[in-house]
Write a protein that holds these residues in place. Structure first.
Motif, PDB file in Angstrom:
ATOM      1  N   LEU A  34       0.944  -1.304  -0.012  1.00  0.00           N
ATOM      2  CA  LEU A  34       0.073  -0.026  -0.020  1.00  0.00           C
ATOM      3  C   LEU A  34       0.849   1.441  -0.032  1.00  0.00           C
ATOM      4  CD1 LEU A  34      -2.384  -1.099   2.582  1.00  0.00           C
ATOM      5  CD2 LEU A  34      -2.960  -0.790   0.334  1.00  0.00           C
ATOM      6  N   GLU A  35       0.456   2.227  -0.451  1.00  0.00           N
ATOM      7  CA  GLU A  35       1.130   3.557  -0.503  1.00  0.00           C
ATOM      8  C   GLU A  35       1.162   3.829   0.858  1.00  0.00           C
ATOM      9  OE1 GLU A  35       1.858   7.268  -3.588  1.00  0.00           O
ATOM     10  OE2 GLU A  35       0.252   5.431  -3.650  1.00  0.00           O
ATOM     11  N   ALA A  36       2.666   3.934   1.371  1.00  0.00           N
ATOM     12  CA  ALA A  36       2.871   4.394   2.832  1.00  0.00           C
ATOM     13  C   ALA A  36       2.338   5.659   3.231  1.00  0.00           C
ATOM     14  CB  ALA A  36       4.485   4.514   2.923  1.00  0.00           C
TER      15      ALA A  36
ATOM     16  N   ILE B   9      11.582  -0.739  -1.476  1.00  0.00           N
ATOM     17  CA  ILE B   9      10.830  -0.496  -0.052  1.00  0.00           C
ATOM     18  C   ILE B   9      10.103   0.655   0.123  1.00  0.00           C
ATOM     19  CG2 ILE B   9      10.790  -0.804   2.231  1.00  0.00           C
ATOM     20  CD1 ILE B   9      13.239  -2.836   1.525  1.00  0.00           C
ATOM     21  N   GLU B  10      10.407   1.746   0.021  1.00  0.00           N
ATOM     22  CA  GLU B  10       9.648   3.023   0.226  1.00  0.00           C
ATOM     23  C   GLU B  10       9.075   3.528  -0.865  1.00  0.00           C
ATOM     24  OE1 GLU B  10       9.843   3.610   3.303  1.00  0.00           O
ATOM     25  OE2 GLU B  10      11.753   2.357   3.816  1.00  0.00           O
ATOM     26  N   LEU B  11       8.989   2.803  -1.925  1.00  0.00           N
ATOM     27  CA  LEU B  11       8.241   3.572  -3.183  1.00  0.00           C
ATOM     28  C   LEU B  11       6.801   2.743  -3.319  1.00  0.00           C
ATOM     29  CD1 LEU B  11      10.933   4.013  -5.631  1.00  0.00           C
ATOM     30  CD2 LEU B  11       9.866   5.597  -4.043  1.00  0.00           C
ATOM     31  N   SER B  12       5.772   3.555  -3.654  1.00  0.00           N
ATOM     32  CA  SER B  12       4.615   2.759  -4.140  1.00  0.00           C
ATOM     33  C   SER B  12       4.654   2.185  -5.605  1.00  0.00           C
ATOM     34  CB  SER B  12       3.327   3.902  -4.141  1.00  0.00           C
ATOM     35  OG  SER B  12       3.805   4.819  -5.205  1.00  0.00           O
ATOM     36  N   ALA B  13       3.632   1.388  -5.877  1.00  0.00           N
ATOM     37  CA  ALA B  13       3.720   1.067  -7.309  1.00  0.00           C
ATOM     38  C   ALA B  13       3.715   2.117  -8.530  1.00  0.00           C
ATOM     39  CB  ALA B  13       2.489   0.049  -7.633  1.00  0.00           C
ATOM     40  N   TRP B 107      10.634  12.910  -4.702  1.00  0.00           N
ATOM     41  CA  TRP B 107      11.754  12.912  -4.228  1.00  0.00           C
ATOM     42  C   TRP B 107      11.769  12.867  -2.751  1.00  0.00           C
ATOM     43  CZ3 TRP B 107      13.824  12.380  -8.574  1.00  0.00           C
ATOM     44  CH2 TRP B 107      13.723  13.388  -9.656  1.00  0.00           C
ATOM     45  N   PRO B 108      10.677  13.195  -1.867  1.00  0.00           N
ATOM     46  CA  PRO B 108      10.695  12.872  -0.367  1.00  0.00           C
ATOM     47  C   PRO B 108      10.783  11.468  -0.112  1.00  0.00           C
ATOM     48  CG  PRO B 108       9.054  14.620  -0.832  1.00  0.00           C
ATOM     49  CD  PRO B 108       9.657  14.080  -2.323  1.00  0.00           C
ATOM     50  N   MET B 109      10.157  10.666  -1.043  1.00  0.00           N
ATOM     51  CA  MET B 109      10.364   9.201  -0.743  1.00  0.00           C
ATOM     52  C   MET B 109      11.626   8.673  -1.062  1.00  0.00           C
ATOM     53  SD  MET B 109       7.372   9.060   0.740  1.00  0.00           S
ATOM     54  CE  MET B 109       7.246   7.539   1.172  1.00  0.00           C
ATOM     55  N   LEU B 110      12.313   9.304  -2.164  1.00  0.00           N
ATOM     56  CA  LEU B 110      13.688   8.883  -2.406  1.00  0.00           C
ATOM     57  C   LEU B 110      14.414   9.228  -1.401  1.00  0.00           C
ATOM     58  CD1 LEU B 110      14.034   9.503  -6.237  1.00  0.00           C
ATOM     59  CD2 LEU B 110      13.089   7.388  -5.104  1.00  0.00           C
ATOM     60  N   ARG B 111      14.176  10.372  -0.631  1.00  0.00           N
ATOM     61  CA  ARG B 111      15.032  10.777   0.295  1.00  0.00           C
ATOM     62  C   ARG B 111      14.907   9.596   1.727  1.00  0.00           C
ATOM     63  NH1 ARG B 111      14.390  17.279   1.014  1.00  0.00           N
ATOM     64  NH2 ARG B 111      15.727  17.964  -0.661  1.00  0.00           N
ATOM     65  N   LYS B 112      13.642   9.292   1.765  1.00  0.00           N
ATOM     66  CA  LYS B 112      13.470   8.394   2.928  1.00  0.00           C
ATOM     67  C   LYS B 112      14.299   7.228   2.778  1.00  0.00           C
ATOM     68  CE  LYS B 112       9.724   6.110   5.248  1.00  0.00           C
ATOM     69  NZ  LYS B 112       8.448   5.147   5.099  1.00  0.00           N
ATOM     70  N   GLU B 113      14.430   6.637   1.445  1.00  0.00           N
ATOM     71  CA  GLU B 113      15.267   5.513   1.114  1.00  0.00           C
ATOM     72  C   GLU B 113      16.602   5.784   1.479  1.00  0.00           C
ATOM     73  OE1 GLU B 113      14.404   2.370   0.079  1.00  0.00           O
ATOM     74  OE2 GLU B 113      16.668   2.004   0.576  1.00  0.00           O
ATOM     75  N   HIS B 214      10.922   9.646   8.946  1.00  0.00           N
ATOM     76  CA  HIS B 214       9.544   9.543   9.336  1.00  0.00           C
ATOM     77  C   HIS B 214       9.074   9.044  10.603  1.00  0.00           C
ATOM     78  CE1 HIS B 214       8.005   9.473   4.624  1.00  0.00           C
ATOM     79  NE2 HIS B 214       9.184  10.442   4.856  1.00  0.00           N
ATOM     80  N   ASP B 215      10.008   8.659  11.389  1.00  0.00           N
ATOM     81  CA  ASP B 215      10.091   7.982  12.591  1.00  0.00           C
ATOM     82  C   ASP B 215       8.976   8.501  13.622  1.00  0.00           C
ATOM     83  OD1 ASP B 215      11.344   6.216  11.374  1.00  0.00           O
ATOM     84  OD2 ASP B 215      13.258   6.523  12.847  1.00  0.00           O
ATOM     85  N   LEU B 216       9.216  10.042  13.684  1.00  0.00           N
ATOM     86  CA  LEU B 216       8.092  10.477  14.645  1.00  0.00           C
ATOM     87  C   LEU B 216       6.817  11.032  14.186  1.00  0.00           C
ATOM     88  CD1 LEU B 216      11.103  12.889  16.197  1.00  0.00           C
ATOM     89  CD2 LEU B 216      10.027  10.925  17.142  1.00  0.00           C
TER      90      LEU B 216
END
Lengths: 228, 400
Positions: A34-36, B9-13, B107-113, B214-216
């Motif tokens: 699912l989209e996180a 892992i951090e990306l959606s389809a 870009w934010p999701m690539l940063r998360k990775e 994203h932890d907090l």
């Protein structure tokens, strides 16, 4: 040479599908998640779908961002499609009527195609309009330019034996290989097409889906914070 | 072994398809503010996408499936991390993408990775989680000082109300004329509004989200949503575009259900109040003003017309527009937390905004974002071109 080309054609065919399979496995793995965080709002609408169709058929988004490049890109894509359709006569037997109807438009497109590519190359390399040109894209443009130019030369000056060509192509397509034609130009044309298939960019399959998603997202932008 | 972790892992389809859909045409570079000031294609959107595709191929491609994931070159990873953090995440590349890739979210999701791999965030950005844990805000300033220096003594805040105002950390600590203006205007509208106590109005989570940490998020969002819920809030008003963006787009997903209140940008609320006569701008302002659209307000949530409606309602005002405005606005350099690390880029971008405003012969540059307000003011220090910079609510509050 003929046997080598036949083996090469099957190897390229297999490589194409393996590459596609590799991508499909990544897409499948991702689709199971699912989209996180909040997926962008998207809305199906007639307008959004119509705009997406225009994006795919007329390269509408390219027109918006770069009209000078758009004309070259659209002519290139349209003529490439017509040329591919014209070439279906070598793969099919009997040849359907609609493929016969495509012969004249396909022939004209075959002559237009190299000029469209030259135009794109001029815009990309010789004008100051462009800040970036990916080497991979330039390689593909050069490759299609070489293929289409050889095609034009074969049609206008050094015609190969079309019966031999059809037997060779049809044989490969139907897993009943026949001898390769003697024309050196044809063999070069064929080899370059194999290279093209090997490096065919995946965006041609994926971009239409992403264009549709983009239009759905844009149509829903007003719903993000405005009254629903 | 760490480098063999899957890059998907951090990306959606949808995002993986977007990476595959990039044609690397380079059109985005013409709209990229980082390109405008660095001219370095190595940190451009198509190059970032090319590198990330290589990473995915190494760990998730067919060869990786058959023979195990390959080790990814550490130098390439570091180059990528720098490129993805140098970006202001303004989303202009996506807005002008011939395919329509939603880069403001990619870009934010690539940063998360990168964070998961220990390669991000960069520099001062890494101090954000500890600062928020310690003080509730990314600037590590005392919570007691959150409202005190700027809150007008004449304004009374209700204990409970349908309407609440969230000042936001950057406004409260870095752009105080802006939040002071917000409160004065809300007060002038005459509807009671509530606020959380300063120690309870913690960070909205955006600085963490945008830097990939994203932890907090869950804890912060839950605290805020429960706080406003307890005060019976039905409409939460905020002036910071970044806060508004994460509140509308991500808070429901982080909180785990629909929010019990709606989110509105202050210009929406004020524009409505002007239309229905609850707020009247009596004083005239005979000036030419130019309004800068904040990226996360215009491209982010589609608030484009309301700030203009507010400005047009000021008697005597002449409205000017930047060449790139609305959905196509150019980043002023403050976005994506890049300003905390790539300071020179941010100053150069801020000065481009100032220069264009001056070239258009504007008397005043109107902003509507605390990060823009702080950075563009900083960019003007020592710059050859000078212009009066005013937040939109700061301006309105002086005319009622």
């Amino acid at each position: 040479m003929g046997k080598f080309l036949i083996v090469a054609a099957y190897a390229v065919y297999a490589a194409f599908w393996l590459r596609f399979l590799g991508h499909a496995l990544v897409w499948r793995k991702a689709s199971q998640r699912l989209e996180a965080l909040g997926a962008p709002l998207a809305r199906w609408s007639v307008k959004g779908c119509a705009l997406a169709v225009l994006d795919v058929v007329l390269l509408g988004r390219v027109f918006i961002v770069n009209p000078a490049l758009w004309i070259g890109e659209w002519v290139f894509h349209a003529s490439f499609l017509l040329v591919v359709l014209r070439h279906l006569r070598f793969f099919l037997d009997p040849v359907p009527d609609w493929v016969w109807w495509m012969q004249t438009p396909g022939l004209i497109a075959g002559y237009v195609l190299p000029f469209a590519l030259l135009y794109i190359l001029v815009i990309r390399l010789l004008t100051k309009l462009e800040k970036y040109a990916a080497p991979a894209n330039l390689f593909l443009l050069g490759l299609v330019l070489a293929i289409s130019s050889i095609g034009v030369v074969m049609h206008g000056l050094f015609k190969p034996d079309l019966v031999d060509v059809k037997l060779f192509i049809f044989g490969i397509a139907h897993f009943a290989p026949a001898a390769a034609p003697g024309s050196v130009l044809f063999l070069l044309h064929f080899c370059l097409v194999l290279v093209l298939v090997l490096f065919l960019p995946t965006h041609i399959f994926i971009a239409p889906l992403v264009m549709l998603e983009a239009r759905k997202r844009e149509q829903a932008l007003r719903l993000v914070i405005h009254e629903k | 072994m760490k480098n063999k972790r899957s890059f998907t892992i951090e990306l959606s389809a949808r995002q993986i398809l977007e990476l595959d859909a990039c044609t690397r045409c380079g059109e985005c570079l013409k709209h990229c503010p980082v390109q405008d000031v660095t001219g370095n294609p190595a940190v451009s959107p198509p190059e970032k996408i090319r590198m990330f595709r290589e990473f995915i191929r190494a760990t998730d491609g067919l060869k990786a499936r058959l023979f195990g994931p390959a080790e990814v070159d550490q130098k390439l990873l570091q180059d990528f991390a720098k490129a993805v953090y140098e970006c202001t995440t303004c989303g202009a590349c996506g807005q002008n993408c011939p395919v329509g890739i939603f880069t403001q979210r990619l870009w934010p999701m690539l940063r998360k990775e990168m964070v998961k791999r220990g390669l991000g965030p960069i520099g001062a950005q890494a101090e954000t989680p500890a600062a928020i844990k310690n003080s509730g805000n990314p600037y590590n300033k005392p919570a007691a000082e959150r409202y005190k220096p700027w809150f007008p003594e004449t304004v009374k805040v209700a204990d409970r109300s349908d309407i609440a105002y969230y000042a936001g950390c950057t406004g409260a600590y870095e752009a105080q004329p802006m939040v002071r203006g917000d409160v004065l205007v809300l007060n002038a509208i005459g509807e009671p509004f509530t606020m959380l106590p300063p120690e309870e109005e913690v960070c909205c989570g955006f600085p963490l989200f945008i830097t990939g940490q994203h932890d907090l998020l869950k804890d912060l969002v839950t605290r805020l949503v429960k706080g406003y819920k307890a005060k019976g809030v039905k409409k939460l008003i905020c002036s910071c575009p970044c806060c508004v963006n994460i509140m509308t787009r991500d808070w429901p997903a982080i909180y785990g259900e629909d929010l019990p209140f709606k989110i509105r940008h202050i210009t929406q609320h004020v524009s409505e109040a002007i239309k229905n006569g609850k707020l009247q701008l009596k004083n005239k302002l005979s000036e030419a003003v130019i309004y800068h659209d904040p990226c996360y307000l215009s491209r982010g949530v589609g608030v484009i017309e309301e700030p203009r409606e507010v400005l047009r309602s000021i008697p005597g005002v002449t409205m000017l527009e930047f060449e790139r405005h609305g959905l196509n606005s150019r980043c002023c350099g403050s976005g994506g937390a890049a300003r905390k690390v790539f300071h020179e880029n941010a100053i150069a971008m801020g000065r481009q905004t100032i220069d264009e405003a001056v070239a258009k012969k504007a008397d005043r540059l109107i902003l509507s974002c605390p990060a823009c307000y702080a950075k563009v003011n900083e960019a003007m220090q020592g710059h050859k071109n000078q212009i009066r910079i005013t937040d939109i609510m700061e301006l309105v509050s002086g005319l009622i």
